[in-house]
Design a protein around this motif. Structure first.
Motif, PDB file in Angstrom:
ATOM      1  N   VAL A 187      49.846  32.600 101.994  1.00  0.00           N
ATOM      2  CA  VAL A 187      48.621  32.722 101.208  1.00  0.00           C
ATOM      3  C   VAL A 187      47.541  33.449 102.008  1.00  0.00           C
ATOM      4  O   VAL A 187      46.686  34.142 101.460  1.00  0.00           O
ATOM      5  N   ILE A 188      47.603  33.286 103.331  1.00  0.00           N
ATOM      6  CA  ILE A 188      46.607  33.939 104.185  1.00  0.00           C
ATOM      7  C   ILE A 188      46.676  35.457 103.992  1.00  0.00           C
ATOM      8  O   ILE A 188      45.658  36.138 104.028  1.00  0.00           O
ATOM      9  N   ALA A 189      47.877  35.959 103.738  1.00  0.00           N
ATOM     10  CA  ALA A 189      48.019  37.400 103.551  1.00  0.00           C
ATOM     11  C   ALA A 189      47.668  37.830 102.131  1.00  0.00           C
ATOM     12  O   ALA A 189      47.009  38.844 101.933  1.00  0.00           O
ATOM     13  N   SER A 190      48.129  37.077 101.135  1.00  0.00           N
ATOM     14  CA  SER A 190      47.877  37.486  99.742  1.00  0.00           C
ATOM     15  C   SER A 190      47.515  36.251  98.937  1.00  0.00           C
ATOM     16  O   SER A 190      48.243  35.270  98.967  1.00  0.00           O
ATOM     17  N   ASN A 191      46.421  36.339  98.202  1.00  0.00           N
ATOM     18  CA  ASN A 191      46.014  35.171  97.430  1.00  0.00           C
ATOM     19  C   ASN A 191      45.467  35.539  96.057  1.00  0.00           C
ATOM     20  O   ASN A 191      44.293  35.408  95.800  1.00  0.00           O
ATOM     21  N   PRO A 192      46.367  36.000  95.158  1.00  0.00           N
ATOM     22  CA  PRO A 192      45.938  36.171  93.763  1.00  0.00           C
ATOM     23  C   PRO A 192      46.015  34.793  93.111  1.00  0.00           C
ATOM     24  O   PRO A 192      47.089  34.368  92.690  1.00  0.00           O
ATOM     25  N   ILE A 193      44.930  34.071  93.060  1.00  0.00           N
ATOM     26  CA  ILE A 193      44.944  32.616  92.892  1.00  0.00           C
ATOM     27  C   ILE A 193      45.902  32.090  91.823  1.00  0.00           C
ATOM     28  O   ILE A 193      46.743  31.251  92.099  1.00  0.00           O
ATOM     29  N   GLY A 194      45.796  32.616  90.625  1.00  0.00           N
ATOM     30  CA  GLY A 194      46.650  32.095  89.559  1.00  0.00           C
ATOM     31  C   GLY A 194      48.129  32.359  89.788  1.00  0.00           C
ATOM     32  O   GLY A 194      48.990  31.751  89.151  1.00  0.00           O
TER      33      GLY A 194
END
Lengths: 895, 296, 393
Positions: free
Chosen positions: C334-341
């Motif tokens: 998540v630290i690298a990519s976090n498109p929340i939904g």
């Protein structure tokens, strides 16, 4: 007769005929005069009187003419101001004329506000525009006074009516004084020469601050013509106006005729009303004139005149022979002679200065007797400083400008002759020769060449000149230009600038991305837009000359495109120099101008070529790395400031840029103003970053937040300030990257802020807790099962899920259990403001609680530096009670 | 319902939710074309033969990527549905009441929702032809089309079959002069002396010259062709019985009245009468008319 | 625990994750991932029976996005349901899809999670939507340095800070192998000291570098019944079990108590009912929802049911590296990519890709027989998945 009487007489004769048509508005002669009278009365009320100078700085509009005529009517002097001039030039003008009045259009207010403090003579300023700035009298308000009682002009014919400032090609602008007599005389001469009937329709799109447009509008009065006025020239509008308003004649410059000839949209329109066009300001080529006359079956009358001679002095006759390249015959009642230096008239075909005498010759330059004496001789002749010849029929031809003449070792050389000879060379598009100082010969010729073909060399030019010109005329110096010749807005080559170029060197073409012609043709097939190609079967030949050039054929076959080398069965063939072709493809050179200027030549079906402009998607040049230095970035900062975003910020931003090309700078923001100085001085926040990273951030290749996060960009001091600073400046555009920036496809977005009201019911448990704040009490509730206290209370125990309805008063003092220093606050979505940081949120273990039975709240900001776990605290109550947790402002340390 | 607690109260709050919506490449191209070229474009799915407006990058039916298949549409179309907005709300583009309509542009298979102006609310109906009017000041939104307006037809057609009712009637009146008769003789070639020669006419049963029978009869043409049913009508049949002569100076009124629907062909039958100023029946008959079909 | 029938994950698609997706609108971005997932599964949209769609509506202020998204989701005329749990929506989507297939209601279900954070104002949203009585004025979004503070208290400042930074750099090394990842800094091991001091502090010792990104992106997964899965896919990732655990979002944001009991509770329950005795040995790869490197580190202890400093040792000894004994987040996490939904769904999808051996450059260098994935949301909400290479039931 004065101009006022001239107007009155016209209105008497043509009262109900239309005089002025401007887009959706039409005024009859009567209605127009009424407007003039309203303004004239208003000007009188403002205290203006005979002889006052009132300047008018307004783009073409009915108000422009109303203003001129009203000023004339009260006997004052109208002073048109050139709409292309900028603040400094206008400032000079206003101080030279010392005029007391100014009517200014809102679009020029920005310039005017910058200079008005330096123009002490201005007493009354009237602004025109849809929205009043409120700083000056509003034109609209003056017109609303509505006093249209007749104002009769009592000026003597010898009184001054207009002061026109001409910039000339040397020296400061000079105010040309034109009397009522001058104006009436020239207007009558124009009408006599044009031999129009009455009540024709004249289209005026040239600017009214030039005598050409203005005098034609005045002369129209004499014949009851309608003036169809437009703000400026546009080809598509031209046809439309001609059809709608049944235009009979108009006045234009050669470039306009070229554009009209090549604009295909005319086919839709009924142009049968067109009778003739007047052409002035610059010579017209034979081809354009012939083509225009053949295409439209209307005459073009080339004429000649100076502001100093009110307007027109010679014109080709309406009903006699019109000689191409000639400025025609003198107007009736004017003497136009060719004289030698002693003032004797020259025999036919012998060159000499053109001089003019007649009622149209100006009174003189305002407050410049010496300058006036240079140009007006004692016999009343106006010296034009143009060299001309007359043929045996009396037609005059212009040879050159006197001051452009080169005197080399006592021999007169006319640069125009050299330019004409060299332009005939197939690789030369245009040539312009000027004299440069020379110790031995006094002057030597230097020719600037705009090549048709970039393979042209200077030696070729010299050789060609030697073959075709007398030895003494061969220019000593040749320079092949990378850029176009310098021109004024009406297309005249600026010799003054050329002399400067001869001294300081001509500018170089801007470096763009590396693009080859082969790239352009190589990507055509993939750039094809099939639907635009539908139904077209044709071969397009391209002969691209010069460096990197070659020949190609683009074969279009109903939606499909093949590009092959060589030219094969072309339906239309385009010839163009490689560099120009690249410029056209990149959008730096507009195809139509390239065509009209002859840089792009076409044989075959021109219509096919026009269609072809829609066949392909834009060419994207392979991305080149723009060369950017850190110094550039800081150097352009002051120019990139967005003042409103810097408002209210007073801070120094230090930048320590390390590595190659780095340095130290301080950006000093002071309430809307920004100064960038070298070195770091009293910074409130200091940013440290490597030069390459800083460049990448500025160019948007590295996102600032990522750089910050990863430590590539380090910050000491108030970071909130730095966040603000990201909005201070407009985007940085690298010097050579501008073109690439524009190539990017436009992507749209829409921003909105929704604001939603919300109501939140506390319920009895939270309500009891919050209500207890009134008595400065903090309550907790106790779980009957595990015995733990909950703060704030919940109806049930979060762990045991049983009702917890026993209330216990705790605190209000306690100790810090654990604390969080917050350095970052997200901005409020509505205001963009962030709360002050850092602040401390902490868990407080209030007296009477144990273990994890803590209350989460804030610590007093000023206590945060010295607070530590276990310190004793007490609540500070908010005097402004809202019924929320913020009724406790924060907890503070107990000393 | 439980008893309200004295401790419960309500706090008013406010949520501010900023957002921005990216039109994306497809949406941007659509809006930019409207903004800069005043052209409405759609995307076409070749497989389903459907044209989507506003454009969709994918065909909702077959899920194919159609983002490059731009087609240019007419800026005019047909209203397929509408409603009238009568309440006021701050984000509305115009002051209510106004018409919100579904407009199927010519060449499109989907309807575009937009506003129709230039037609009275009471006169609004589906099926009318409308044309896009573009905004003067672009906002980079669908409001770069400011609204749609009805396309004015070049000619107003007469009553269609569905518009006609039994009993509808129309007439045309004219005084027949000597010069009419002379001109009619020239047109028809009928130089019979009973129409032109008073001396000869004295010997006929009428005792004076009378007009050609076809002259008053022709007065029914302007009624059928221009009034009832009106423009666009075709008349395959007229039958006439002449009852009385028309003397020079008589004023003849030709009247047509709808009497019967010929349902299988959607034609109508009209009863025709010609009367003069003395209320005498000059002639009578009937006509079969093919009424115009509305332009679509 | 027994399922009605087996469910296999047979297709995964992800759009490009980035903070700048101005080139596409929401359905267009979703379309990228849907097309990739269909291609991965070797099917067309016609083979899909049902669509499960989800994100957090208010983050982008689009009402009923699923209707608008039909163009990109392929839901035209299909049975569709929307999930907007707004706490770890992506994980709930996987649960819902799994249920829909396992129940026998549908054979092939396509699940879509997405986020376009650049269109909304997430921090503003979270802050504004926090409890207006207790929290709105005190909220700072999803930030807290509490875990860091507690770990420093427990393990000493130096050890705790080093371990969390090591975790962080390791995640970036992993992200460098995943071309879809949004943030790929190419951090080097020798930058650790510098970053520990120079990365800007957010709250306490929680620094910018420790935090996850804000990304735009979509993730799509295709769930199929045993029969369909075998028909379309050589090696499906079989969904063995999953569990969702809630706890009241107690006392403001975290409270001064053992915070995330929900993780430990979920793991205990899940391991027990699936007979997992030694999770560290029996699970081959773990895709963890790690919103910051402090949390990733701390939560490892919770998920693996440790008590002492074993979780720190795992990081210190490189055991969590992609080629280590217990690889965590080979995707970069998540630290690298976090498109929340979509974020939680990406965890499940990445774990599935490891089983399917389709993770490409970031494939772990060993056979993955059992993979675990976690989701985390709303601050007290844990979802935990177990997936296997062999058909489970």
């Amino acid at each position: 007769m004065n101009v006022g009487q001239y107007i009155d007489e016209a209105v008497n004769r043509f009262k109900d005929y239309p005089y002025l048509q401007y887009y959706d508005t039409t005024y009859t002669y009567g209605q127009f005069l009424q407007k003039v009278h309203i303004l004239a009365n208003a000007l009188k009320d403002l205290g203006f009187k005979k002889g006052d100078f009132i300047h008018v700085w307004v783009q073409n509009s009915p108000e422009t003419l109303i203003a001129y005529y009203a000023i004339i009517k009260i006997g004052a002097v109208a002073g048109p101001i050139n709409g292309w001039w900028k603040g400094a030039e206008v400032e000079y003008l206003l101080n030279d004329s010392q005029g007391s009045g100014l009517i200014v259009e809102d679009q020029y207010l920005e310039f005017f506000n910058g200079i008005k403090d330096n123009c002490p003579h201005l007493k009354t300023i009237i602004e025109i525009g849809p929205e009043k700035s409120g700083d000056y009298l509003a034109f609209e308000d003056l017109m609303e006074k509505g006093d249209d009682s007749s104002v009769s002009c009592d000026a003597d014919p010898e009184d001054t009516a207009f002061i026109f400032y001409t910039s000339g090609t040397t020296g400061s602008p000079k105010g040309v004084l034109l009397s009522h007599k001058n104006i009436v005389a020239d207007a009558n001469m124009i009408n006599e020469a044009l031999k129009t009937g009455e009540n024709r329709n004249f289209l005026c799109f040239l600017p009214l601050f030039h005598v050409n447009a203005l005098l034609t509008c005045i002369s129209c009065l004499g014949k009851g013509h309608q003036v169809v006025l437009r703000q400026g020239f546009s080809a598509s509008e031209f046809w439309e106006v001609v059809e709608q308003q049944k235009i009979n004649f108009w006045s234009a410059v050669p470039a306009v005729y070229q554009i009209l000839l090549t604009d295909p949209s005319r086919q839709k329109y009924d142009l049968s009303s067109m009778e003739f066009g007047i052409c002035g300001a610059a010579p017209m080529t034979k081809e354009v004139m012939q083509d225009f006359e053949d295409t439209f079956g209307v005459k073009i009358l080339e004429g000649y005149g100076l502001t100093e001679g009110t307007c027109v002095s010679t014109i080709n006759p309406m009903d006699g022979e019109r000689k191409v390249g000639s400025i025609g015959l003198p107007l009736p009642d004017q003497e136009v002679l060719i004289v030698d230096e002693a003032g004797n008239e020259q025999p036919p075909h012998a060159p000499g200065e053109i001089v003019i005498r007649g009622d149209n010759v100006m009174q003189g330059y305002y407050n410049k007797p010496e300058e006036t004496a240079k140009i007006l001789d004692k016999h009343g002749f106006l010296h034009t400083e143009d060299i001309g010849i007359k043929d045996e029929d009396g037609y005059i031809f212009i040879v050159d400008r006197m001051k452009d003449m080169i005197i080399r070792g006592g021999e007169n050389i006319y640069p125009k002759e050299i330019d004409n000879v060299l332009s005939a060379h197939p690789k030369i598009l245009e040539a312009a020769t000027v004299g440069v100082p020379d110790d031995t010969m006094g002057e030597e010729g230097k020719v600037f060449i705009v090549p048709q073909d970039s393979s042209l060399t200077e030696e070729e030019v010299t050789e060609y000149a030697k073959k075709n010109l007398a030895d003494f005329k061969v220019p000593k110096y040749v320079e092949i230009l990378e850029v176009d010749l310098p021109r004024n807005p009406i297309g005249k080559v600026l010799k003054k600038t050329l002399r400067q170029w001869a001294e300081e060197g001509a500018p170089k073409r801007e470096k763009g991305p590396q693009v080859s012609v082969a790239d352009i043709f190589g990507t055509m097939e993939e750039r094809a837009i099939p639907e635009n190609l539908k139904g077209i079967v044709a071969n397009y030949g391209y002969r691209i000359t010069g460096d990197g050039g070659d020949e190609w054929t683009v074969c279009v076959n109903d939606g499909e495109v093949k590009v092959v080398e060589g030219i094969k069965d072309p339906d239309v063939t385009t010839t163009c120099d490689a560099q120009d072709w690249i410029d056209i493809t990149l959008g730096k050179l507009d195809g139509m101008s390239a065509f009209t200027s002859g840089k792009l030549k076409v044989e075959g079906d021109l219509n096919l070529l026009t269609k072809a402009t829609q066949f392909f998607k834009k060419y994207q040049p392979p991305a080149a790395e723009p060369e950017v230095s850190v110094a550039d970035i800081f150097g352009t900062m002051e120019a990139r400031v967005i003042p409103e975003n810097v408002k209210g910020v007073v801070a120094n931003y230090g930048y320590r840029i390390t590595g190659d090309g780095g340095g130290e700078w301080t950006v000093c923001a002071n309430d809307g103003e920004v100064k960038v100085v070298e070195g770091i001085q009293n910074p409130d926040v200091t940013t440290t970053c490597a030069a390459q990273d800083w460049i990448d951030i500025t160019l948007g290749k590295l996102d600032g937040m990522s750089a910050f996060t990863s430590g590539k960009l380090q910050v000491e001091g108030d970071i909130g300030l730095l966040t603000k600073a990201t909005k201070f400046f407009k985007k940085y555009t690298p010097p050579s990257g501008a073109a690439m920036e524009e190539e990017r496809e436009e992507l749209l977005s829409k921003k909105q802020i929704l604001s939603i009201p919300q109501r939140f019911a506390t319920g009895p448990v939270m309500g009891k807790f919050l209500n207890a704040f009134k008595d400065k009490k903090i309550l907790a509730n106790k779980c009957p099962s595990c015995g733990r206290l909950q703060l704030p209370p919940r109806e049930v125990c979060a762990e045991c899920v049983v009702r917890a309805d026993e209330w216990v008063e705790v605190g209000p003092e306690g100790i810090i259990s654990i604390m969080d220093i917050t350095y970052y606050a997200s901005p409020d979505p509505l205001t963009g403001e962030s709360r002050e940081t850092p602040y401390v949120a902490a868990h407080f273990l209030l007296d009477g609680c144990k273990g994890h039975e803590t209350l989460w709240h804030e610590l007093k900001p000023s206590d945060h530096a010295r607070a530590k776990k276990g310190d004793r605290v007490r609540p500070v109550w908010n005097p402004d009670r809202k019924g929320a947790i913020t009724d406790i402002l924060y907890f503070e340390l107990v000393e | 319902m439980s008893k309200p607690s004295p401790d419960s109260f309500v706090i008013d709050g406010k949520l501010a939710l900023p957002y921005q919506y990216f039109a994306g490449r497809t949406g941007s191209r659509f809006l930019i074309s409207i903004r800069d070229e005043k052209k409405i474009k759609g995307l076409k799915c070749e497989k389903c033969n459907k044209v989507f407006v506003p454009p969709r990058q994918t065909c909702e039916r077959c899920f194919a990527d159609i983002s490059e298949n731009w087609v240019e549409l007419e800026n005019a179309g047909t209203v397929t549905g509408f409603t009238i907005i009568r309440y006021a709300e701050p984000h509305q583009p115009f002051k209510p009441p106004y018409i919100l309509a579904q407009i199927q542009l010519d060449g499109a298979d989907t309807s575009l929702t937009h506003i129709v102006k230039g037609v009275a609310l009471s006169q609004m109906k589906t099926g009318i032809r409308v044309q896009a009017k573009f905004a003067k000041n672009p906002t980079n939104s669908i409001m770069d089309i400011d609204h749609f307006r009805p396309v004015k037809p070049k000619f107003e057609l007469g009553y269609s079959y569905d518009d006609l009712e039994i009993g509808m009637s129309a007439s045309f009146t004219k005084t027949i002069t000597e010069s009419d008769v002379y001109q009619f003789a020239g047109i028809s070639g009928d130089f019979n002396p009973m129409h032109l020669n008073e001396e000869f006419a004295k010997m006929t049963p009428f005792g004076t010259r009378i007009a050609h029978g076809a002259l008053p009869q022709s007065l029914i043409a302007p009624v059928l062709g221009m009034k009832l049913p009106g423009l666009g009508t075709v008349i395959p049949e007229i039958t006439v019985r002449f009852r009385k002569p028309t003397y020079f100076g008589d004023t003849v009124t030709a009247t047509a009245e709808v009497v019967e629907f010929i349902e299988d062909r959607r034609w109508v039958k009209l009863e025709l009468t010609w009367t003069n100023q003395r209320d005498e029946l000059v002639a009578e008959g009937h006509a079969i008319a093919i009424p115009p079909t509305p332009m679509g | 625990m027994n399922k009605n029938r087996n469910v296999g994950i047979i297709g995964v698609g992800q759009s490009e994750f980035s903070s700048h997706r101005e080139d596409v609108n929401q359905p267009e971005m979703i379309h990228e991932a849907v097309v990739e997932a269909l291609n991965h599964a070797g099917m067309t949209i016609d083979d899909v029976d049902c669509i499960v769609h989800g994100n957090m509506e208010l983050f982008e202020m689009i009402h009923q996005p699923d209707l608008w998204h039909v163009l990109g989701s392929g839901a035209y005329g299909k049975e569709t349901m929307r999930v907007t749990t707004g706490g770890t929506t992506g994980a709930t989507l996987c649960c819902a899809a799994d249920h829909l297939v396992a129940s026998g209601l549908h054979d092939v279900v396509l699940a879509i999670g997405f986020e376009k954070l650049q269109e909304g104002h997430t921090t503003g949203g979270i802050t504004n939507m926090a409890d207006p009585l207790w929290a709105r004025q005190l909220q700072t979004g999803a930030l807290t340095g509490m875990t860091a503070e507690q770990m420093i208290n427990e393990f000493g400042e130096d050890r705790a800070k080093r371990a969390s930074m090591k975790y962080r750099i390791m995640m970036d090394r992993h992200a460098m192998k995943n071309h879809k990842a949004h943030r790929r800094f190419d951090l080097q091991w020798d930058q650790a000291e510098d970053l520990m001091v120079n990365s800007p502090a957010l709250v306490g010792e929680l620094r910018m570098i420790h935090m996850c990104s804000q990304s735009d992106g979509a993730c799509v997964m295709i769930f199929a019944s045993e029969e369909k899965a075998k028909q379309f896919c050589k090696q499906p990732a079989w969904m063995k079990d999953h569990i969702t655990v809630h706890r009241e979002e107690c006392f403001h944001i975290f409270g001064d108590a053992p915070v995330l009991m929900s993780h430990r509770y979920a793991a205990e329950k899940l391991f027990e009912r699936n007979g997992v005795k030694d999770p560290k040995k029996e699970i081959d790869v773990f895709e963890m929802y790690d919103p910051s490197s402090w949390w990733g580190l701390d939560w490892l202890r919770e998920f693996l049911l440790f008590d002492g400093d074993e979780h720190l040792k795992m990081v210190e000894n490189d055991e969590i590296a992609i080629d280590g004994e217990f690889p965590i987040n080979p995707s970069g996490g998540v630290i690298a990519s976090n498109p929340i939904g979509a974020t939680a769904m990406v965890r499940v999808a990445e774990a599935a890709l490891q089983i399917m051996e389709d993770a490409g450059e970031h494939q772990v260098p060993k056979t993955v027989n059992q993979a675990m994935a976690s989701g985390f949301g709303g601050t007290m909400w844990t979802v935990l998945f177990l997936m296997t290479r062999d058909i489970p039931w």
